[in-house]
Design an enzyme around this catalytic site. Structure first.
Site, short mmCIF file in Angstrom:
data_model
loop_
_atom_site.label_atom_id
_atom_site.label_comp_id
_atom_site.label_asym_id
_atom_site.label_seq_id
_atom_site.Cartn_x
_atom_site.Cartn_y
_atom_site.Cartn_z
N GLU A 172 56.61 68.87 9.20
CA GLU A 172 57.48 69.00 10.37
C GLU A 172 56.82 69.79 11.49
OE1 GLU A 172 62.06 69.15 8.77
OE2 GLU A 172 60.78 70.86 8.28
N ARG A 175 73.38 82.13 19.93
CA ARG A 175 73.73 82.49 18.57
C ARG A 175 74.67 81.45 17.93
NH1 ARG A 175 72.99 88.22 17.88
NH2 ARG A 175 74.71 88.35 16.39
N LYS A 204 57.90 71.43 5.37
CA LYS A 204 57.76 72.33 6.50
C LYS A 204 56.43 72.11 7.22
CE LYS A 204 61.51 74.15 6.88
NZ LYS A 204 61.93 72.78 6.56
N ASN A 264 82.57 91.31 14.52
CA ASN A 264 81.57 90.46 13.86
C ASN A 264 81.59 90.77 12.38
OD1 ASN A 264 80.78 89.52 16.32
ND2 ASN A 264 78.70 90.35 16.26
N GLY A 265 81.40 89.76 11.54
CA GLY A 265 81.28 89.99 10.11
C GLY A 265 82.49 89.53 9.33
N GLU A 284 59.65 71.47 -0.46
CA GLU A 284 60.07 72.06 0.81
C GLU A 284 58.87 72.62 1.58
OE1 GLU A 284 62.37 73.76 3.97
OE2 GLU A 284 62.47 71.99 2.69
N CYS A 314 78.60 85.89 15.26
CA CYS A 314 79.33 86.05 16.51
C CYS A 314 78.52 86.89 17.50
CB CYS A 314 80.66 86.73 16.26
SG CYS A 314 81.58 86.04 14.88
N TRP A 332 82.16 82.84 15.60
CA TRP A 332 81.70 81.83 14.63
C TRP A 332 82.69 81.89 13.48
CZ3 TRP A 332 77.78 78.28 14.65
CH2 TRP A 332 77.35 77.76 13.43
N HIS A 357 48.50 62.54 -13.97
CA HIS A 357 48.99 61.17 -13.93
C HIS A 357 48.67 60.49 -12.60
CE1 HIS A 357 51.06 61.72 -17.73
NE2 HIS A 357 51.57 62.85 -17.27
N LYS A 411 67.99 68.32 15.41
CA LYS A 411 68.60 69.31 14.53
C LYS A 411 69.71 68.69 13.70
CE LYS A 411 69.04 73.34 12.79
NZ LYS A 411 67.98 73.83 11.90
#
Length: 633
Positions: free
Chosen positions: A509, A43, A506, A119-120, A502, A2, A93, A525, A628
């Site tokens: 990308e 945010r 990255k 917040n939190g 991953e 938030c 949020w 192999h 996104k």
């Protein structure tokens, strides 16, 4: 994640605002609050609201609307609020309760003379709410924040002082929080408290500011105070007083912000990706918050599956795409080990087209950052048509996939602006661990003390992730030395294999170069034919404290590729001296249990990909051809 804004001043005044140092009018408290919220929109949020106090006002003046900030602004144009001397503003949020007008902040109490924003997550809100209900308090929302508001109101009635009331309540809350409060009785005062959640003071002349980060007030002042952990701050137009949670005077660090407004939104980092990599310790910590009840037992966010059904599950299928699918591969290792349930990992776009074997004893776990990924959504619908139950792991509240699932674990990573995922990946892995431990608890695969120890191990990970980030300059320097590289390989075993996948993703990308991840045992192999002189190869080395054979075999793999001329870039645990003779570069990570190591091992690979792309002059936040949220099949 938030956004919070607080302001008190005798508006309109001037401040030492823009980059050139020219004075600029701050405007009314409402203007300052709305502008601050606009600067915090990056945010991510799903509702917004403001609260004002001033001399002569009968209580708090407020407005709040679900949706984007423009909805609140349009409401204020149609229903103007009165003049005021102090304001607080919030973009929410959603965590407790959906993104509705009622759940939006501020939350009011004390006959609508007090307003609180937050917040939190307040982990012990259920116990505190029960206490308030017993006192006859009526609630108007589903949030944990309203509990804090009523507690502050109760303490204020006992003390008559807003700062004392906030201090008393802050000491009772468990979890993570930043709280701001205003009261009609103190029309020039804003009080804030912070615990494991950011809060910064902006210092002006005849006015002062509060914000969840400096972006909230950067247009008005560059002079700031950095609050410490467990501190309460009280601002008026002419004063700033900081105390600890015991009410004793406390110090805060004054500094001058040297960023412009655009950089402030990124927390002073050069890119959102860099900021989000640095956000990862907090993202993991926040994803672990609120996962246990008063007895210490694990709970899920929104469970609509009978426990008897989960006990009867005989197969789990993880459906996801891209980075989320690699988090699913990590989940497979952990859940199979802890729960002894077979786990398959399916690319969501392949799942329904291969006539999968799914029935009422199948649990499908859908993993998605946005909650809107069309491939994953269609897989969820197909699974439910076949009688399976679906649990989703999602970062975005109110999105489609959690609404169409039978249960959800939210990853509290906050918005991820950079297109290529970093902190959402770590949060997804963390949530998958929580799910695995929850199932182990439910099905009796683990004793409570075993689960408690594993949770302690998990709670130690944010600090260790921070350590890896702090060691990042060596990774960046290595990446810059490889600017001309056109091919990089990645090897891993066990949970290191999805980390290798991953890492390769990255690099593809961000740097637009060929990168491939392999299970290290596959080398002989076929892929070993790719090794020639100088070929960079990352190797993710498992803990030597785990299965001895696993570690020794990957050390042999390093020797094999080094003998053929590869440049070996090794990620290894602190103290693993066995890899030293065979590594050209070593990126050390703290020791951790084998199954949790991906939370650490992937971070150098993220930093490497970002640094190499930056060295090539590429936009790491918006790579070409990518979006996104992929909302088409």
């Amino acid at each position: 994640m938030c956004g919070i804004v607080g302001y008190t001043g005798t508006a309109p005044t001037t401040a030492n605002g823009d980059a050139a140092g020219a004075a600029a009018p701050s405007g009314t408290p409402l203007d300052v609050a709305i502008e601050g919220l606009r600067r915090l929109e990056y945010r991510g949020y799903d509702s917004a609201g403001v609260a004002l106090v001033g001399p002569g006002l009968d209580g708090v003046a407020w407005a709040k609307k679900s949706g984007k900030l423009v909805n609140l602004i349009e409401d204020l144009e149609q229903n103007p609020l009165p003049d005021a001397t102090a304001a607080i503003g919030h973009t929410r949020w959603a965590t407790h309760g959906g993104p509705t007008d009622a759940n939006a902040h501020p939350h009011l109490a004390d006959g609508d003379r007090l307003a609180v924003i937050h917040n939190g997550i307040v982990e012990n809100f259920a116990q505190l709410k029960a206490e308030l209900l017993a006192d006859g308090v009526t609630f108007r929302s589903e949030t944990d924040t309203e509990v804090a508001a009523h507690l502050v109101a109760k303490a204020y009635r006992e003390t008559g002082d807003l700062t004392e009331a906030m201090t008393a309540v802050a000491g009772r809350l468990h979890g993570t929080f930043t709280l701001l409060a205003v009261h009609a009785d103190a029309p020039e005062t804003v009080v804030g408290a912070r615990h494991d959640s950011p809060l910064v003071v902006g210092l002006g002349e005849g006015e002062n500011f509060l914000g969840s980060d400096v972006a909230a007030f950067i247009a008005h002042t560059k002079e700031a105070l950095e609050l410490g952990q467990d501190q309460v701050v009280t601002i008026t137009p002419t004063s700033v007083v900081v105390t600890d949670f015991d009410g004793k005077p406390a110090d805060a660090t004054r500094y001058t912000v040297d960023w412009d407004s655009a950089a402030a939104e990124k927390g002073g980092f050069d890119s959102f990706m860099d900021k989000e990599i640095h956000d990862q310790p907090q993202a993991v910590a926040d994803t672990l918050l609120g996962r246990t009840d008063a007895t210490g037992a694990l709970v899920l966010d929104d469970l609509r599956i009978d426990e008897s059904v989960l006990r009867a599950v005989n197969k789990i299928i993880v459906v996801a795409c891209g980075t989320a699918a690699y988090s699913g591969h990590v989940a497979k290792y952990a859940i199979e080990h802890w729960c002894r349930i077979p786990v398959e990992v399916e690319l969501a776009h392949e799942f329904r087209y291969r006539d999968p074997i799914v029935d009422e004893r199948t649990l499908v776990v859908a993993v998605t950052q946005s909650g809107e990924t069309m491939d994953t959504l269609m897989a969820v619908r197909h699974a439910r048509e076949q009688g399976a139950k679906v649990i989703s792991i999602v970062n975005t509240h109110g999105s489609t996939i959690p609404r169409e699932s039978d249960a959800v674990l939210y990853t509290h990573a906050g918005p991820e602006i950079a297109v290529a995922s970093t902190k959402a990946f770590l949060a997804q892995i963390t949530a998958a661990y929580v799910l695995g431990l929850y199932l182990a608890q439910l099905r009796g695969n683990k004793f409570p003390d075993e689960i408690a120890r594993l949770l302690d191990d998990l709670r130690a990970m944010p600090r260790k992730i921070q350590t890896v980030i702090e060691r990042g300059e060596y990774v960046r320097a290595t990446a810059r030395s490889m600017e001309k590289s056109d091919k990089v390989l990645f090897l891993g075993r066990h949970v290191g294999f999805p980390v290798a996948l991953e890492g390769a993703l990255k690099l593809k990308e961000l740097a637009y170069i060929h990168a491939e991840g392999f299970a290290a045992g596959e080398l002989k192999h076929g892929p070993i034919a790719l090794i020639d002189e100088g070929q960079p190869v990352f190797v993710v080395v498992p803990s030597p404290r785990g299965r001895d054979s696993l570690h020794s075999k990957i050390v042999s793999n390093i020797q094999e590729i080094r003998a053929r001329g590869a440049r070996t870039l090794v990620i290894a645990e602190d103290g693993d001296d066995a890899v030293r003779p065979y590594a050209d570069e070593i990126f050390w990570i703290p020791q951790a249990p084998t199954l949790l190591q991906p939370l650490l091992a992937v971070v150098p690979l993220q930093i490497f990909a970002m640094a190499l792309a930056t060295a090539k002059g590429l936009d790491v936040d918006q790579p070409r051809n990518l979006a996104k949220s992929v909302t088409v099949e």
